[in-house]
Design a protein around this motif. Sequence first.
Motif, mmCIF file in Angstrom:
data_model
loop_
_atom_site.group_PDB
_atom_site.id
_atom_site.type_symbol
_atom_site.label_atom_id
_atom_site.label_comp_id
_atom_site.label_asym_id
_atom_site.label_seq_id
_atom_site.Cartn_x
_atom_site.Cartn_y
_atom_site.Cartn_z
ATOM 1 N N CYS A 80 37.101 46.464 49.830
ATOM 2 C CA CYS A 80 37.905 46.135 48.639
ATOM 3 C C CYS A 80 39.380 45.985 48.993
ATOM 4 O O CYS A 80 40.177 45.543 48.183
ATOM 5 N N GLN A 113 38.279 43.988 33.666
ATOM 6 C CA GLN A 113 38.754 44.399 34.983
ATOM 7 C C GLN A 113 38.221 43.389 35.998
ATOM 8 O O GLN A 113 37.016 43.220 36.120
ATOM 9 N N VAL A 133 37.663 42.350 39.735
ATOM 10 C CA VAL A 133 37.622 42.810 41.121
ATOM 11 C C VAL A 133 37.682 41.581 42.024
ATOM 12 O O VAL A 133 36.783 40.736 41.986
ATOM 13 N N MET A 168 42.422 44.485 42.526
ATOM 14 C CA MET A 168 41.790 44.558 41.218
ATOM 15 C C MET A 168 42.885 44.484 40.165
ATOM 16 O O MET A 168 43.955 45.057 40.337
ATOM 17 N N SER A 186 43.510 44.781 35.811
ATOM 18 C CA SER A 186 42.888 45.194 34.554
ATOM 19 C C SER A 186 43.740 44.800 33.359
ATOM 20 O O SER A 186 44.965 44.898 33.393
#
Lengths: 344, 344, 344, 344
Positions: A231, B240, B242, B247, B249
């Motif tokens: 990630c 959100q 990804v 990331m 939101s």
Amino acid sequence: MELKIGVIGIGAIGQDHMKRITNTLSKGRVVAVTDVNRQQAKAIVDAFSLDARIYEDGHQLIQSDEVDAVIVTSWGPTHEEYVLAAIEANKPVFCEKPLATTAEGCIRIVEAEMKKGKLLVQVGYMRRYDSGYRALKQVLDEGQVGEPLIIHAAHRNQTVPDTYTGDMSIVDTFIHEIDVHRWLLNDEYVSVQVIAPKKTQQAAEHLQDPLIVIMKTQQGTIINGEIFVHCQYGYDIQCQIVGENGMASLPDPASVVLHSQATRSTNILTDWQHRFKAAYDEELQDWINSSLKGEVNGPTAWDGYVAAVTADACLKAKATGETTPIHLQERPAFYHQSFVPEKV
Amino acid sequence: MELKIGVIGIGAIGQDHMKRITNTLSKGRVVAVTDVNRQQAKAIVDAFSLDARIYEDGHQLIQSDEVDAVIVTSWGPTHEEYVLAAIEANKPVFCEKPLATTAEGCIRIVEAEMKKGKLLVQVGYMRRYDSGYRALKQVLDEGQVGEPLIIHAAHRNQTVPDTYTGDMSIVDTFIHEIDVHRWLLNDEYVSVQVIAPKKTQQAAEHLQDPLIVIMKTQQGTIINGEIFVHCQYGYDIQCQIVGENGMASLPDPASVVLHSQATRSTNILTDWQHRFKAAYDEELQDWINSSLKGEVNGPTAWDGYVAAVTADACLKAKATGETTPIHLQERPAFYHQSFVPEKV
Amino acid sequence: MELKIGVIGIGAIGQDHMKRITNTLSKGRVVAVTDVNRQQAKAIVDAFSLDARIYEDGHQLIQSDEVDAVIVTSWGPTHEEYVLAAIEANKPVFCEKPLATTAEGCIRIVEAEMKKGKLLVQVGYMRRYDSGYRALKQVLDEGQVGEPLIIHAAHRNQTVPDTYTGDMSIVDTFIHEIDVHRWLLNDEYVSVQVIAPKKTQQAAEHLQDPLIVIMKTQQGTIINGEIFVHCQYGYDIQCQIVGENGMASLPDPASVVLHSQATRSTNILTDWQHRFKAAYDEELQDWINSSLKGEVNGPTAWDGYVAAVTADACLKAKATGETTPIHLQERPAFYHQSFVPEKV
Amino acid sequence: MELKIGVIGIGAIGQDHMKRITNTLSKGRVVAVTDVNRQQAKAIVDAFSLDARIYEDGHQLIQSDEVDAVIVTSWGPTHEEYVLAAIEANKPVFCEKPLATTAEGCIRIVEAEMKKGKLLVQVGYMRRYDSGYRALKQVLDEGQVGEPLIIHAAHRNQTVPDTYTGDMSIVDTFIHEIDVHRWLLNDEYVSVQVIAPKKTQQAAEHLQDPLIVIMKTQQGTIINGEIFVHCQYGYDIQCQIVGENGMASLPDPASVVLHSQATRSTNILTDWQHRFKAAYDEELQDWINSSLKGEVNGPTAWDGYVAAVTADACLKAKATGETTPIHLQERPAFYHQSFVPEKV
């Protein structure tokens, strides 16, 4: 009272446990170690200034009168035989995951322990000792959000090495989610489906990353889990329980709030050691305390078995794309207490 | 310059739009209204002290020389005929969802508009005008999180009346998610699956609530959506994204932070009117401005068509439990601009 | 290696330290205790199943060959004599605040320790061991906010008993702020002013609550501190450093985030034991480790002296309403290391 | 019904108001403008495509029959004469701060308005229209935190130009804090003290920055205010009310939450236009609506007078370092309604 501990296998996690027993925790002492690499074992014992004997192999260590209890942190495929030997020797044993590499191996351990008639085995699912998960379970158990309907979970690593292969998403990473959600819910899984989103360019060719894993429990609760091991932004563990009356979320680790350059920011951790350091401490202290009392308070061999069966089903679901049933043996009464851990 | 507006159907949302045109927005004036209940129409016009004529029906209103542009907020099944009539009359028309009750109806509108050779229709997907979603899209478009891989979304209502039936989870509620995520992603859906978690006891017998809706796009991005219309705790819209590198939101609405009785708390809104009030204002002001310039800047008839087709697939996926393909006609070049709205 | 510890005075905090040494920490063992109430001492030793001798008084305990190091948790006015005795006996001593009840008493200890030529005394300012304050100091030391200009601090208790009198706002409560801000800033105070806001009706007649205490340092940094010991809403410690380039704030303790009944909330702790539990553990483990190495790593006798002088000035400022100078003796080179604690 | 508005002085803020009346708000129309630079006035009217007459000077504009109401956004020293002329002409007038450059000037306006027997003047303190401050006032008025004891406030600008001199910290910047806290508290100030922390190296030689300004009210509430106009990190307005039973804080503007590069971050705004855009819109719409009804709903001439007197005392306190009393005339009953604004 002091627990004299033998450690089998002193790689990274074995050394970590030796350090915390020696420098951080109470009532435990490392008196025996063994490793396939004896040279290394000797070097570590010296480096830690331990007064510990180095054994030829795990079986000798387990049988030694000097050893009250055993920690198994050797290579995964050797876990089963050492755990079985510790049971045979009637000694408490803490085994890092996996308990065994197959569900059948786990069942052999379960049967040996039941035959001995006494709980001796704890498996290293440390999340149950994390203060955040504990607080979340308390909120749930107190009914603050009502009946749980959905858990949204995410397990994100910044990155993994190229040696991390496809199955490891499940058996090394998601395995912690498998253990912690059934513990949170006091429930068992009945099926699982795996969905593959667009793959990140950061992942090696052989690895589908991220993954979505959707498990259903006996009560019908859905665990909607994400695994994403590249990630990039940090090591981030998310868990959000949607209940009939409200929602509760796992807290993020506390961090200084910085106002700088037109942003308000907090740090995200980048490694699991830091994220779960306190949980590992609590876990091992609890194991020492419980062992001294002749009890097992943490995840049992049965929990190790359930994780193994569930992980197998996840792998099959991942390979087939199908919703895959999870078939567990009936839980023996012998193991019933494991969902109600004593307050640490 | 002032846009003289006729409103067809003055239920709750119709009255809201009349109020904002009259009391809040610039450059628009309500000069004509009609409603199946003429008594009601008269009462409202008087209550708002409007200098507006009451028409016999929508078609008369549309054809009147006094009317520059039309707002359709009548009963859903009547939308198609009024939108077609407005196109025929060459007048800008703002139509609340649904554009038409069937995909075929949407296509008839698309074809009429293309035949007229001019964009005239805007559909009421107001989320595209929400400052939070706009900021989220900007973050995404600027590449701040890299390629989007997964969107976790939740649409939660505190509760719904018993008249809210099964299909409404999709056609009234999730429809906004359908529109906003393809807009966020500049992408189209290819398939959808619907999963039913444990049902809340708060829902009526006929309604499966919550639902998980998983859509896949052409690029492979997964929209992992939750619909929960009896969540009890408030009206809560979560999104959100990804991405490969990070990331992002959707922000929660700002709220006073209260420290009281051993809790630190912020308010959660309980109704959508409050949550999206500013978005509705922006939407209608933009429609007035665009209409005065002879343009359409917001969601087009094509977007209405895509929403209809996707909603149909969601309903089928919900009924069958199967992953269901979403088949769209090829988008005509005529509609290509709709994903790059001018800055409001 | 193990530190054999004698504890003088086993009230609440003394018992707490005994518990953590016995059950939580490594390398320490309580081998000796004494208390004005010998009955009580006996009962505690039994309750904890300690193998510890009960001494007639503190001086006997200090002089015993069985005792390596001493913890002084007796009544404040007795601290000075026991600390002096421990220095005399050349034994490490951990003394809860106050080091002595007067600045003169503190200086007597400083002089005795310097005469002995060896650091032996640590004072119980545990905030320096709090992970939040440590992280804040790191941010500051790394220059992430530039030169510090203002610190906004608040020390809020839910409530205090009626036995809590006016001076205690300073000598029991604000004393922790006095220690921690000079440590954060690597700076010393030069003056202080105390301002009385509107008094809460929750406070007893004799107590001005809240108070604002404004201290200035040699570098000109202002500590803008609030003391409010009946804030009702919880135990809340705030610290915000405004620097030339940015701002950094002490993190709040992590807590589950609950969405329920139209509010999003986290818990606020209500007691200091819980808030600083980990800091107390770190503090005492560090003291054990340092003592075994013949070092002092935490707050020294000099820090105890500075706190005493500053608290005296705060009391005078509170009584007079005037800006009051803070006159410190020059710091002996002997104590210079105290602002650069080794990493715990 | 439409309010025909004349604008005197079309610098930045004058143009902003013209834009929002023309493009954003309802029920107002700019029909007249004047500026010392007539060339510029002409250019702006053309650029905005306004159908507005350009007047020779403010007095002609005020007296024109075409003008219903007046906005004064000219150079500060000219405000008084235009406001007096508007009162004389019996026309509603919206005046940007300062109402007059001296307290005496403000009193002349107050007396003229009282003599006319009708509220006509609104002063441009837009914070009272900010949704965050409004929500904060509601929390306070509802007693959610009990009696207010302390307000911690901070007014931080990223930076200011070198033309920003010492007095401007008070008369341009802190003046907004002066107005908003007495409005929040329904209370008046009785004294003020100014404290100078270490000066930032970012400020020009002539400017003490930051400043701490401590005001006390009749009820004894302390406003503990910080002014820091070179904070570097952004435009940040903080307000935290500590009450007898709890604490309430002004919300930060909503922002996308970004997880990237091991930080979780939200944006901080960098300019006041963006921060208070919606408040300016609300303010002017409310002025238009009220003017059409012959009322004044926002800050009155009296509020302008109080701000002037308080700012004078702040400047004196800053120069002397002394706690300085704030002497106000008694408030005439004529102005009593101003603390209870109608819901916008």
